[in-house]
Design an enzyme around this catalytic site. Structure first.
Site, PDB file in Angstrom:
ATOM      1  N   HIS A  97     134.698  19.492 -31.878  1.00 18.05           N
ATOM      2  CA  HIS A  97     133.353  19.427 -31.314  1.00 18.05           C
ATOM      3  C   HIS A  97     133.544  19.344 -29.804  1.00 18.05           C
ATOM      4  O   HIS A  97     134.100  18.369 -29.290  1.00 18.05           O
ATOM      5  CB  HIS A  97     132.620  18.196 -31.836  1.00 18.05           C
ATOM      6  CG  HIS A  97     131.181  18.123 -31.429  1.00 18.05           C
ATOM      7  ND1 HIS A  97     130.202  17.608 -32.242  1.00 18.05           N
ATOM      8  CD2 HIS A  97     130.551  18.504 -30.295  1.00 18.05           C
ATOM      9  CE1 HIS A  97     129.025  17.671 -31.619  1.00 18.05           C
ATOM     10  NE2 HIS A  97     129.234  18.209 -30.428  1.00 18.05           N
ATOM     11  N   LYS A 113     138.690  17.053 -37.938  1.00 16.96           N
ATOM     12  CA  LYS A 113     137.567  17.371 -37.056  1.00 16.96           C
ATOM     13  C   LYS A 113     137.482  16.270 -36.004  1.00 16.96           C
ATOM     14  O   LYS A 113     137.456  15.094 -36.344  1.00 16.96           O
ATOM     15  CB  LYS A 113     136.257  17.463 -37.831  1.00 16.96           C
ATOM     16  CG  LYS A 113     135.073  17.901 -36.981  1.00 16.96           C
ATOM     17  CD  LYS A 113     133.836  18.127 -37.845  1.00 16.96           C
ATOM     18  CE  LYS A 113     132.686  18.684 -37.010  1.00 16.96           C
ATOM     19  NZ  LYS A 113     132.140  17.702 -36.063  1.00 16.96           N
ATOM     20  N   ASN A 141     133.062  23.769 -32.500  1.00 13.34           N
ATOM     21  CA  ASN A 141     131.794  23.249 -33.006  1.00 13.34           C
ATOM     22  C   ASN A 141     131.036  22.642 -31.831  1.00 13.34           C
ATOM     23  O   ASN A 141     131.617  22.279 -30.821  1.00 13.34           O
ATOM     24  CB  ASN A 141     132.087  22.184 -34.083  1.00 13.34           C
ATOM     25  CG  ASN A 141     130.867  21.413 -34.514  1.00 13.34           C
ATOM     26  OD1 ASN A 141     130.816  20.191 -34.409  1.00 13.34           O
ATOM     27  ND2 ASN A 141     129.853  22.090 -34.995  1.00 13.34           N
ATOM     28  N   GLY A 142     129.710  22.560 -31.972  1.00 13.42           N
ATOM     29  CA  GLY A 142     128.896  21.885 -30.977  1.00 13.42           C
ATOM     30  C   GLY A 142     127.939  22.804 -30.249  1.00 13.42           C
ATOM     31  O   GLY A 142     128.369  23.660 -29.479  1.00 13.42           O
ATOM     32  N   CYS A 162     132.810  11.626 -35.689  1.00 11.99           N
ATOM     33  CA  CYS A 162     131.480  11.049 -35.895  1.00 11.99           C
ATOM     34  C   CYS A 162     131.324   9.769 -35.083  1.00 11.99           C
ATOM     35  O   CYS A 162     132.156   8.863 -35.177  1.00 11.99           O
ATOM     36  CB  CYS A 162     131.257  10.755 -37.373  1.00 11.99           C
ATOM     37  SG  CYS A 162     129.627  10.057 -37.728  1.00 11.99           S
ATOM     38  N   GLN A 192     134.918  16.191 -46.700  1.00 11.66           N
ATOM     39  CA  GLN A 192     135.160  15.491 -45.447  1.00 11.66           C
ATOM     40  C   GLN A 192     135.261  13.991 -45.720  1.00 11.66           C
ATOM     41  O   GLN A 192     134.371  13.405 -46.324  1.00 11.66           O
ATOM     42  CB  GLN A 192     134.045  15.783 -44.453  1.00 11.66           C
ATOM     43  CG  GLN A 192     134.337  15.244 -43.063  1.00 11.66           C
ATOM     44  CD  GLN A 192     133.310  15.711 -42.049  1.00 11.66           C
ATOM     45  OE1 GLN A 192     132.444  14.933 -41.663  1.00 11.66           O
ATOM     46  NE2 GLN A 192     133.398  16.960 -41.630  1.00 11.66           N
ATOM     47  N   GLY A 222     126.394  23.517 -37.526  1.00 10.87           N
ATOM     48  CA  GLY A 222     125.822  22.436 -38.310  1.00 10.87           C
ATOM     49  C   GLY A 222     124.317  22.451 -38.344  1.00 10.87           C
ATOM     50  O   GLY A 222     123.696  23.089 -39.208  1.00 10.87           O
ATOM     51  N   ARG A 223     123.694  21.796 -37.394  1.00  7.53           N
ATOM     52  CA  ARG A 223     122.245  21.610 -37.442  1.00  7.53           C
ATOM     53  C   ARG A 223     121.464  22.914 -37.332  1.00  7.53           C
ATOM     54  O   ARG A 223     120.393  23.043 -37.911  1.00  7.53           O
ATOM     55  CB  ARG A 223     121.823  20.606 -36.363  1.00  7.53           C
ATOM     56  CG  ARG A 223     122.053  19.189 -36.841  1.00  7.53           C
ATOM     57  CD  ARG A 223     122.071  18.151 -35.759  1.00  7.53           C
ATOM     58  NE  ARG A 223     122.251  16.836 -36.369  1.00  7.53           N
ATOM     59  CZ  ARG A 223     123.417  16.376 -36.822  1.00  7.53           C
ATOM     60  NH1 ARG A 223     124.495  17.109 -36.705  1.00  7.53           N
ATOM     61  NH2 ARG A 223     123.494  15.183 -37.386  1.00  7.53           N
ATOM     62  N   MET A 253     127.072  15.191 -40.209  1.00  9.43           N
ATOM     63  CA  MET A 253     125.972  15.626 -41.069  1.00  9.43           C
ATOM     64  C   MET A 253     125.725  14.614 -42.203  1.00  9.43           C
ATOM     65  O   MET A 253     125.361  14.993 -43.313  1.00  9.43           O
ATOM     66  CB  MET A 253     126.262  17.010 -41.637  1.00  9.43           C
ATOM     67  CG  MET A 253     126.503  18.080 -40.586  1.00  9.43           C
ATOM     68  SD  MET A 253     125.051  18.450 -39.591  1.00  9.43           S
ATOM     69  CE  MET A 253     124.128  19.466 -40.720  1.00  9.43           C
TER      70      MET A 253
END
Length: 319
Positions: free
Chosen positions: A154, A122, A194-195, A83, A53, A216-217, A1
């Site tokens: 993720h 993460k 996540n994901g 990431c 983070q 997240g998004r 993010m």
């Protein structure tokens, strides 16, 4: 993010949920060591609970960054090993560290020695040609041995060669079952997933298998999704539900930020999805995007945007 969940975004999201744990955008450890810490790490106490983070691969440097985060008041330090962006790869951290589980473990151990708050990681289920069954277990076992407090996964691979960061969010297939198997193998480890999770109903299903869900998004693009988190997952009634209430609660913060020299656009860009799915949502976004970009834009732009949405909603209802 990266460039999304900055302090303005988090203050806004906190108005929708008092209980959800919020995460900062990734802050590079090297920047914390040599940059303006107040700018990089400063946040409003109203954002709590909030986790910092960190991106980095040098145990000594991430430990110093973690210590700085604790001093600023964060309640958790999270090391990003997921990431896939180019700027992260060029710094030899982020998802490429999936190939170096012992280095990640060394970072975790150094951070644990430096702070008294939880240290989490993460990650992805693997990168490139790695076998997720092997890669995820190797990383998990290494960080557990180092004392990690939680692992957020993720549930898809990252392809560091051939896919852009945006494509890495969508193209590699999701494998939630792989994360479930990790939790079943390590029942004492807090495992979050996540994901691709877009709704609270989906989150409830995941919580049958893992300990936490990270969104997240979807939460960014449809922030009202957060408004029911407290009731459904924490047994606490939310503070406010309607977009106008949320915007009005933001106004004192926005006015203070404007007085400190922050452009309105830096704040309202995080609020564009507030009327998602409602009549007038497109016009709301237009007003904030166009008028909010003016050098002297003030809170009157928000009032105008709210009034316009309500006028459109009334017209739709009367039609």
């Amino acid at each position: 993010m990266l460039d999304w969940t900055d302090r303005h975004c988090r203050f806004f999201h906190r108005l929708l949920s008092t209980q959800a744990l919020l995460y900062t955008e990734m802050v590079v450890a090297e920047a914390v060591l040599h940059g303006d810490r107040a700018r990089l790490l400063g946040f409003d106490p109203a954002e709590q609970p909030v986790a910092l983070q960190i991106g980095g691969s040098d145990p000594a440097k991430v430990a110093i960054a973690a210590q700085a985060g604790e001093e600023f008041g964060y309640g958790e330090i999270n090391l990003n090993v997921g990431c896939p962006s180019d700027r992260v790869q060029s710094g030899t951290f982020g998802a490429c560290l999936m190939r170096e589980p012992q280095r990640v473990a060394d970072c975790v151990a150094a951070m644990k020695a430096a702070v008294s708050i939880p240290v989490t990681v993460k990650c992805r289920i693997g990168v490139d040609d790695q076998d997720p069954e092997i890669a995820l277990d190797e990383l998990a076992d290494a960080v557990v041995a180092a004392g990690v407090d939680a692992l957020w996964v993720h549930a898809r691979k990252a392809w560091l060669q051939g896919l852009s960061p945006k494509e890495n969010r969508d193209i590699p297939p999701l494998d939630y079952d792989r994360v479930y198997r990790l939790k079943a193998r390590l029942p004492d480890l807090y495992v979050g997933i996540n994901g691709g999770i877009k709704a609270l109903d989906e989150a409830e299903l995941h919580l049958r298998h893992v300990d936490g869900v990270m969104i997240g998004r979807a939460a960014y693009q449809e922030p009202e999704l957060l408004a029911d988190v407290d009731r459904r997952f924490h047994g606490v009634e939310g503070r406010m539900r309607q977009p106008r209430e949320i915007i009005e609660a933001m106004l004192p913060y926005i006015e203070a930020q404007l007085a400190a020299g922050t452009p309105l656009s830096h704040i309202v860009r995080h609020m564009l999805g507030l009327y998602h799915g409602r009549p007038g949502a497109r016009r709301f976004r237009q007003i904030l995007t166009v008028e909010g970009a003016s050098r002297n834009a003030g809170v009157d732009v928000l009032h105008r945007a709210m009034d316009t949405v309500e006028e459109i909603a009334a017209e739709v209802a009367a039609a």
